[in-house]
Design a protein around this motif. Structure first.
Motif, PDB file in Angstrom:
ATOM      1  N   THR A   1       0.860  -1.183   0.000  1.00  0.00           N
ATOM      2  CA  THR A   1       0.000   0.000   0.000  1.00  0.00           C
ATOM      3  C   THR A   1       0.893   1.229   0.000  1.00  0.00           C
ATOM      4  OG1 THR A   1      -1.669  -1.180   1.280  1.00  0.00           O
ATOM      5  CG2 THR A   1      -1.868   1.204   1.170  1.00  0.00           C
ATOM      6  N   SER A   2       0.748   2.041  -1.030  1.00  0.00           N
ATOM      7  CA  SER A   2       1.639   3.178  -1.221  1.00  0.00           C
ATOM      8  C   SER A   2       0.950   4.489  -0.848  1.00  0.00           C
ATOM      9  CB  SER A   2       2.099   3.243  -2.682  1.00  0.00           C
ATOM     10  OG  SER A   2       2.919   4.371  -2.910  1.00  0.00           O
ATOM     11  N   GLU A   3       1.691   5.360  -0.183  1.00  0.00           N
ATOM     12  CA  GLU A   3       1.188   6.705   0.081  1.00  0.00           C
ATOM     13  C   GLU A   3       2.053   7.701  -0.686  1.00  0.00           C
ATOM     14  OE1 GLU A   3       1.588   8.053   4.077  1.00  0.00           O
ATOM     15  OE2 GLU A   3       3.712   7.569   4.213  1.00  0.00           O
ATOM     16  N   ARG A   4       1.437   8.774  -1.107  1.00  0.00           N
ATOM     17  CA  ARG A   4       2.172   9.866  -1.751  1.00  0.00           C
ATOM     18  C   ARG A   4       2.083  11.090  -0.864  1.00  0.00           C
ATOM     19  NH1 ARG A   4       3.020   9.842  -8.027  1.00  0.00           N
ATOM     20  NH2 ARG A   4       2.932   7.615  -8.451  1.00  0.00           N
ATOM     21  N   ILE A   5       3.184  11.799  -0.782  1.00  0.00           N
ATOM     22  CA  ILE A   5       3.249  12.969   0.086  1.00  0.00           C
ATOM     23  C   ILE A   5       3.901  14.132  -0.654  1.00  0.00           C
ATOM     24  CG2 ILE A   5       3.313  11.632   2.233  1.00  0.00           C
ATOM     25  CD1 ILE A   5       6.334  11.971   2.282  1.00  0.00           C
ATOM     26  N   CYS A   6       3.570  15.326  -0.218  1.00  0.00           N
ATOM     27  CA  CYS A   6       4.244  16.525  -0.722  1.00  0.00           C
ATOM     28  C   CYS A   6       5.542  16.717   0.051  1.00  0.00           C
ATOM     29  CB  CYS A   6       3.360  17.753  -0.542  1.00  0.00           C
ATOM     30  SG  CYS A   6       1.998  17.852  -1.695  1.00  0.00           S
ATOM     31  N   VAL A   7       6.613  16.992  -0.679  1.00  0.00           N
ATOM     32  CA  VAL A   7       7.911  17.220  -0.050  1.00  0.00           C
ATOM     33  C   VAL A   7       8.602  18.409  -0.707  1.00  0.00           C
ATOM     34  CG1 VAL A   7       8.269  14.830   0.688  1.00  0.00           C
ATOM     35  CG2 VAL A   7       9.022  15.551  -1.584  1.00  0.00           C
ATOM     36  N   ALA A   8       9.465  19.042   0.056  1.00  0.00           N
ATOM     37  CA  ALA A   8      10.290  20.134  -0.465  1.00  0.00           C
ATOM     38  C   ALA A   8      11.555  20.201   0.360  1.00  0.00           C
ATOM     39  CB  ALA A   8       9.539  21.458  -0.426  1.00  0.00           C
ATOM     40  N   SER A   9      12.568  20.820  -0.193  1.00  0.00           N
ATOM     41  CA  SER A   9      13.819  20.986   0.549  1.00  0.00           C
ATOM     42  C   SER A   9      13.702  22.154   1.515  1.00  0.00           C
ATOM     43  CB  SER A   9      14.973  21.230  -0.429  1.00  0.00           C
ATOM     44  OG  SER A   9      14.838  22.514  -1.043  1.00  0.00           O
ATOM     45  N   ALA A  10      14.527  22.124   2.552  1.00  0.00           N
ATOM     46  CA  ALA A  10      14.538  23.218   3.520  1.00  0.00           C
ATOM     47  C   ALA A  10      14.906  24.537   2.847  1.00  0.00           C
ATOM     48  CB  ALA A  10      15.517  22.894   4.649  1.00  0.00           C
ATOM     49  N   ALA A  11      15.841  24.468   1.893  1.00  0.00           N
ATOM     50  CA  ALA A  11      16.264  25.698   1.213  1.00  0.00           C
ATOM     51  C   ALA A  11      15.113  26.318   0.427  1.00  0.00           C
ATOM     52  CB  ALA A  11      17.443  25.398   0.287  1.00  0.00           C
TER      53      ALA A  11
ATOM     54  N   GLU B   1      17.328  19.489  -5.540  1.00  0.00           N
ATOM     55  CA  GLU B   1      18.056  20.651  -6.065  1.00  0.00           C
ATOM     56  C   GLU B   1      17.303  21.951  -5.780  1.00  0.00           C
ATOM     57  OE1 GLU B   1      21.044  20.656  -7.230  1.00  0.00           O
ATOM     58  OE2 GLU B   1      21.285  18.468  -7.172  1.00  0.00           O
ATOM     59  N   HIS B   2      16.288  21.891  -4.900  1.00  0.00           N
ATOM     60  CA  HIS B   2      15.564  23.075  -4.415  1.00  0.00           C
ATOM     61  C   HIS B   2      14.727  23.750  -5.507  1.00  0.00           C
ATOM     62  CE1 HIS B   2      18.710  22.222  -1.570  1.00  0.00           C
ATOM     63  NE2 HIS B   2      19.635  22.795  -2.311  1.00  0.00           N
ATOM     64  N   ILE B   3      14.294  22.983  -6.519  1.00  0.00           N
ATOM     65  CA  ILE B   3      13.571  23.577  -7.636  1.00  0.00           C
ATOM     66  C   ILE B   3      12.116  23.858  -7.287  1.00  0.00           C
ATOM     67  CG2 ILE B   3      12.738  23.092  -9.983  1.00  0.00           C
ATOM     68  CD1 ILE B   3      15.404  21.687 -10.493  1.00  0.00           C
ATOM     69  N   GLY B   4      11.529  23.057  -6.409  1.00  0.00           N
ATOM     70  CA  GLY B   4      10.130  23.275  -6.074  1.00  0.00           C
ATOM     71  C   GLY B   4       9.597  22.187  -5.159  1.00  0.00           C
ATOM     72  N   ILE B   5       8.271  22.074  -5.119  1.00  0.00           N
ATOM     73  CA  ILE B   5       7.587  21.087  -4.288  1.00  0.00           C
ATOM     74  C   ILE B   5       7.211  19.895  -5.162  1.00  0.00           C
ATOM     75  CG2 ILE B   5       5.530  20.631  -2.886  1.00  0.00           C
ATOM     76  CD1 ILE B   5       5.521  23.583  -2.111  1.00  0.00           C
ATOM     77  N   ALA B   6       7.410  18.696  -4.630  1.00  0.00           N
ATOM     78  CA  ALA B   6       7.110  17.476  -5.372  1.00  0.00           C
ATOM     79  C   ALA B   6       6.054  16.661  -4.651  1.00  0.00           C
ATOM     80  CB  ALA B   6       8.379  16.645  -5.552  1.00  0.00           C
ATOM     81  N   TYR B   7       5.386  15.823  -5.413  1.00  0.00           N
ATOM     82  CA  TYR B   7       4.379  14.895  -4.884  1.00  0.00           C
ATOM     83  C   TYR B   7       4.863  13.495  -5.230  1.00  0.00           C
ATOM     84  CZ  TYR B   7      -0.391  13.213  -3.884  1.00  0.00           C
ATOM     85  OH  TYR B   7      -1.496  12.577  -3.348  1.00  0.00           O
TER      86      TYR B   7
ATOM     87  N   PRO C   1       9.302   0.785   4.669  1.00  0.00           N
ATOM     88  CA  PRO C   1       8.510   1.948   5.111  1.00  0.00           C
ATOM     89  C   PRO C   1       7.931   2.698   3.910  1.00  0.00           C
ATOM     90  CG  PRO C   1      10.588   1.836   6.304  1.00  0.00           C
ATOM     91  CD  PRO C   1      10.675   0.803   5.216  1.00  0.00           C
ATOM     92  N   GLY C   2       6.668   3.027   4.007  1.00  0.00           N
ATOM     93  CA  GLY C   2       5.986   3.705   2.917  1.00  0.00           C
ATOM     94  C   GLY C   2       5.233   2.775   1.997  1.00  0.00           C
ATOM     95  N   LEU C   3       5.530   1.463   2.072  1.00  0.00           N
ATOM     96  CA  LEU C   3       4.807   0.457   1.297  1.00  0.00           C
ATOM     97  C   LEU C   3       4.122  -0.564   2.194  1.00  0.00           C
ATOM     98  CD1 LEU C   3       7.395  -0.272  -1.544  1.00  0.00           C
ATOM     99  CD2 LEU C   3       5.228   0.945  -1.781  1.00  0.00           C
ATOM    100  N   ASP C   4       4.375  -0.474   3.484  1.00  0.00           N
ATOM    101  CA  ASP C   4       3.917  -1.481   4.433  1.00  0.00           C
ATOM    102  C   ASP C   4       2.580  -1.149   5.076  1.00  0.00           C
ATOM    103  OD1 ASP C   4       4.734   0.656   5.912  1.00  0.00           O
ATOM    104  OD2 ASP C   4       6.054  -0.454   7.250  1.00  0.00           O
ATOM    105  N   GLY C   5       1.927  -0.092   4.601  1.00  0.00           N
ATOM    106  CA  GLY C   5       0.655   0.302   5.186  1.00  0.00           C
ATOM    107  C   GLY C   5       0.792   1.297   6.313  1.00  0.00           C
TER     108      GLY C   5
END
Length: 310
Positions: free
Chosen positions: A159-169, A227-233, A291-295
């Motif tokens: 079971t996969s979850e998708r999350i929004c992530v971004a770099s601290a910079a 590379e700090h280009i933006g936010i990813a999903y 982790p992230g696929l195990d529910g």
């Protein structure tokens, strides 16, 4: 024996849509493939395939014959294997999956699989694009999301979850979004193969994001967000290390959409070989330990959006 060869040529011609592809596969020459199928049609006294310069299309009688012939060939192959006393899984297994999952999770686990099943050979086809399993001769594909093709069967392996992530910079420069609607003011990295285009699903609906960078590779998107280009999903399993190290931060966790299944899919018209069944079992074990696929979720122990804003 001739009839078995005729059947094999016909079945693979239907699956590949090409006499020349069957000829290359069997090493017998295209005229021989055409002749064998013509012999089968003469034997059955019925037209099985409509031929044209552009495509091969099975007739209604051909489609019915294909379904039963495919099953018969699979049963014969299994019977021959059993008669030889080949109880252990063996033979070549063709597997299709996404490049990131294949290179990061499947390939590192192959020594363990080979030790457990030394007589199974594996051929991987990595790509993010959807493929026709039957036409391309693929035994098993590992795919996320709900099964929509009635010609396939599926077994859930994770079971996969998708999350929004971004770099601290990036967040330091542009701020931390507190609600999915605020993504419209950010540079979002678009996955061009995602269903729905630029729509990112959240608990309360989709947000159609935009950005200057569009990619057809999830691995490329991960590289871009680092590379700090933006936010990813992204699938959370792809960024476990970066989240734990603090290179990336998880965003909007309280708005996250429901997890989606990760399936092993295969043709409903074919007998599933034992080598495919044990491979699916093996990958299910791998997902259960990932982790992230195990529910489970990666969000609670990680920096939340509000913490990242402090």
């Amino acid at each position: 024996m001739n009839k078995l060869l005729w059947m094999h040529c016909f079945v693979r011609a239907v699956e590949t849509g090409s006499f020349s592809a069957v000829a290359r596969e069997l090493g017998i020459g295209q005229p021989n493939v055409s002749r064998h199928i013509a012999s089968l049609e003469k034997e059955l006294d019925t037209r099985l395939i409509h031929r044209s310069t552009r495509q091969l299309v099975p007739t209604p009688e051909g489609q019915r014959y294909y379904t039963q012939a495919r099953q018969a060939l699979d049963v014969i192959a299994q019977a021959e294997s059993d008669a030889r006393g080949q109880e252990n899984p063996h033979g070549l297994l063709r597997v299709a999956c996404a490049p990131g999952f294949g290179t990061e999770k499947i390939i590192p686990a192959m020594p363990a699989f080979a030790a457990r099943y030394p007589d199974v050979e594996l051929e991987f086809r990595f790509g993010d694009e959807y493929i026709d399993l039957v036409a391309q001769g693929v035994d098993v594909a590992l795919r996320g999301g709900a099964l929509k093709d009635s010609a396939l069967r599926a077994r859930r392996i994770g079971t996969s979850e998708r999350i929004c992530v971004a770099s601290a910079a990036y967040l330091d420069r542009h701020g931390v979004p507190q609600h999915p609607a605020e993504l419209l003011r950010h540079q979002c990295i678009i996955y061009t193969l995602m269903a729905g285009g630029g729509g990112w699903p959240f608990r309360d609906g989709e947000v159609h994001v935009s950005g200057r960078l569009r990619l057809n590779s999830l691995e490329g998107i991960r590289r871009a967000v680092l590379e700090h280009i933006g936010i990813a999903y992204l699938p959370s399993w792809m960024v476990v290390k970066e989240l734990r190290s603090g290179e990336l931060r998880a965003l909007l966790g309280e708005h996250a959409a429901a997890r989606s299944p990760l399936n092993a899919v295969y043709s409903a018209e074919r007998l599933l070989p034992r080598r495919a069944a044990v491979f699916i079992d093996f990958v299910a074990e791998l997902c259960a330990a990932t982790p992230g696929l195990d529910g489970g979720t990666l969000r609670p122990p990680l920096a939340s959006a509000s913490a990242a804003a402090d």
